[in-house]
Write an enzyme that holds these catalytic residues in place. Structure first.
Site, PDB file in Angstrom:
ATOM      1  N   ASN A   1       0.860  -1.184   0.000  1.00  9.35           N
ATOM      2  CA  ASN A   1       0.000   0.000   0.000  1.00  9.35           C
ATOM      3  C   ASN A   1       0.896   1.233   0.000  1.00  9.35           C
ATOM      4  O   ASN A   1       1.466   1.588   1.023  1.00  9.35           O
ATOM      5  CB  ASN A   1      -0.891  -0.035   1.262  1.00  9.35           C
TER       6      ASN A   1
ATOM      7  N   HIS B   1      -9.747   1.081   4.897  1.00  7.02           N
ATOM      8  CA  HIS B   1      -8.479   1.377   5.577  1.00  7.02           C
ATOM      9  C   HIS B   1      -8.705   2.421   6.680  1.00  7.02           C
ATOM     10  O   HIS B   1      -9.501   3.350   6.504  1.00  7.02           O
ATOM     11  CB  HIS B   1      -7.449   1.887   4.559  1.00  7.02           C
TER      12      HIS B   1
ATOM     13  N   GLU C   1      -7.077   4.894   7.636  1.00  8.65           N
ATOM     14  CA  GLU C   1      -6.828   6.297   7.255  1.00  8.65           C
ATOM     15  C   GLU C   1      -8.029   6.877   6.520  1.00  8.65           C
ATOM     16  O   GLU C   1      -8.346   8.058   6.672  1.00  8.65           O
ATOM     17  CB  GLU C   1      -5.537   6.393   6.418  1.00  8.65           C
TER      18      GLU C   1
ATOM     19  N   GLU D   1      -5.456  -4.864  10.639  1.00 14.85           N
ATOM     20  CA  GLU D   1      -4.439  -3.830  10.848  1.00 14.85           C
ATOM     21  C   GLU D   1      -4.770  -3.037  12.111  1.00 14.85           C
ATOM     22  O   GLU D   1      -5.580  -2.098  12.059  1.00 14.85           O
ATOM     23  CB  GLU D   1      -4.419  -2.857   9.664  1.00 14.85           C
TER      24      GLU D   1
ATOM     25  N   SER E   1       3.265  -1.869  10.441  1.00 14.88           N
ATOM     26  CA  SER E   1       4.712  -1.884  10.730  1.00 14.88           C
ATOM     27  C   SER E   1       5.401  -3.209  10.381  1.00 14.88           C
ATOM     28  O   SER E   1       6.273  -3.668  11.114  1.00 14.88           O
ATOM     29  CB  SER E   1       4.971  -1.502  12.191  1.00 14.88           C
TER      30      SER E   1
HETATM   31  P1  PGA Z   1       2.685   0.475   7.613  1.00 15.15           P
HETATM   32  O1  PGA Z   1       1.228   0.661   6.952  1.00 15.15           O
HETATM   33  O2  PGA Z   1       3.275  -0.799   7.064  1.00 15.15           O
HETATM   34  O3  PGA Z   1       3.451   1.701   7.168  1.00 15.15           O
HETATM   35  O4  PGA Z   1       2.504   0.400   9.079  1.00 15.15           O
HETATM   36  C1  PGA Z   1       0.375  -0.432   6.755  1.00 15.15           C
HETATM   37  C2  PGA Z   1      -0.924   0.022   6.138  1.00 15.15           C
HETATM   38  O5  PGA Z   1      -1.406   1.109   6.458  1.00 15.15           O
HETATM   39  O6  PGA Z   1      -1.517  -0.708   5.330  1.00 15.15           O
END
Ligand code: PGA
Length: 247
Positions: A8, A95, A97, A167, A209
């Protein structure tokens, strides 16, 4: 069943940066483990270029969002039909975000999922709890609500085209991945919930992460079908290391 390693990119990479990523990625070719399905989610503006770069490879391309209407007066939106039209095969929906910064509710996400599936896009549906929710011991309730509402009305047949990404919000972009045991508990809970309530199963990814040095912990777990990688997917070298480590 092939494990999925998905990248992503979020709001990163111009067209020329996309080209240079694939140029470098191809140079890591020995690392492209046959055992994995690789899916890359560039920003909308780089999808056409990414699809071109991946012609004659097994790498799949997806979009990071879509709207639930087909066309019309929805300034700034992009439909599932349009995404399909430019050769993308997947879309990420739900997601954290998008939920946080763009106020996407479970109901909006549910409409988007239905629309994406109708247009033959495969969906990576994201769920995950905040730190607060975990601290209060309410993880399962939280995840259950997201799945129940987000996947409302889906048929058993639809589940063939749904991948769920667990996540935890507090693990995204923080460098603090969840420990594998706790991830496994949630993944098992999701599996059971899908079996009990939808008589279905789905591949379940872990995201948050992920880096080459923690890949093995997650990929070693029987119920984890792959990884959704944000930050560490932006460099071809580090993404290839993750793929290598998961093989
Ligand atoms: P990250 O993001 O690997 O930078 O923690 C994962 C994601 O938001 O899908």
């Amino acid at each position: 069943m092939k494990k999925i390693i998905a990248a992503n990119w979020k709001m990163n990479k111009t067209i020329s940066e996309t080209k240079s990523f694939f140029h470098n990625f191809r140079n890591q070719s020995s690392l492209l483990a046959e055992g994995c399905e690789i899916i890359i989610f560039p920003p909308f503006t780089s999808i056409v270029e990414a699809v071109r770069e991946c012609e004659n490879t097994d790498i799949k391309i997806g979009a990071q969002n879509c709207y639930y209407e087909s066309s019309g007066a929805f300034t700034g939106e992009i439909s599932a039909e349009m995404i399909r039209d430019i050769g993308a095969e997947y879309v990420i929906l739900g997601h954290s975000e998008r939920r946080k910064y763009f106020c996407e509710t479970d109901e909006i996400i549910n409409k988007k999922i239905h629309k994406a599936l109708k247009n033959s896009l495969k969906v990576i549906f994201c769920v995950g709890e905040s730190f607060e929710t975990r601290k209060n011991g309410k993880v399962n309730e939280w995840i259950e609500r997201q799945i129940k509402n987000g996947l409302k009305g889906l048929s058993k047949e639809n589940f063939k085209n749904i991948v769920i990404a667990y996540e935890p919000i507090w693990a995204i972009g923080t460098g603090k991945a969840i420990n594998a045991e706790s991830a496994d508990e949630v993944v098992k809970f999701i599996k059971k919930y899908l079996a009990d309530n939808f008589d279905s199963e789905s591949v379940i990814l872990y995201g948050g992460s992920v880096k080459s040095d923690n890949v093995r912990e997650f990929m070693g777990l029987e119920d984890i079908g792959g990884l959704l990688v944000g930050g560490a997917s932006l460099s071809a070298e580090s993404f290839a290391e993750i793929i290598f480590a998961s093989g």
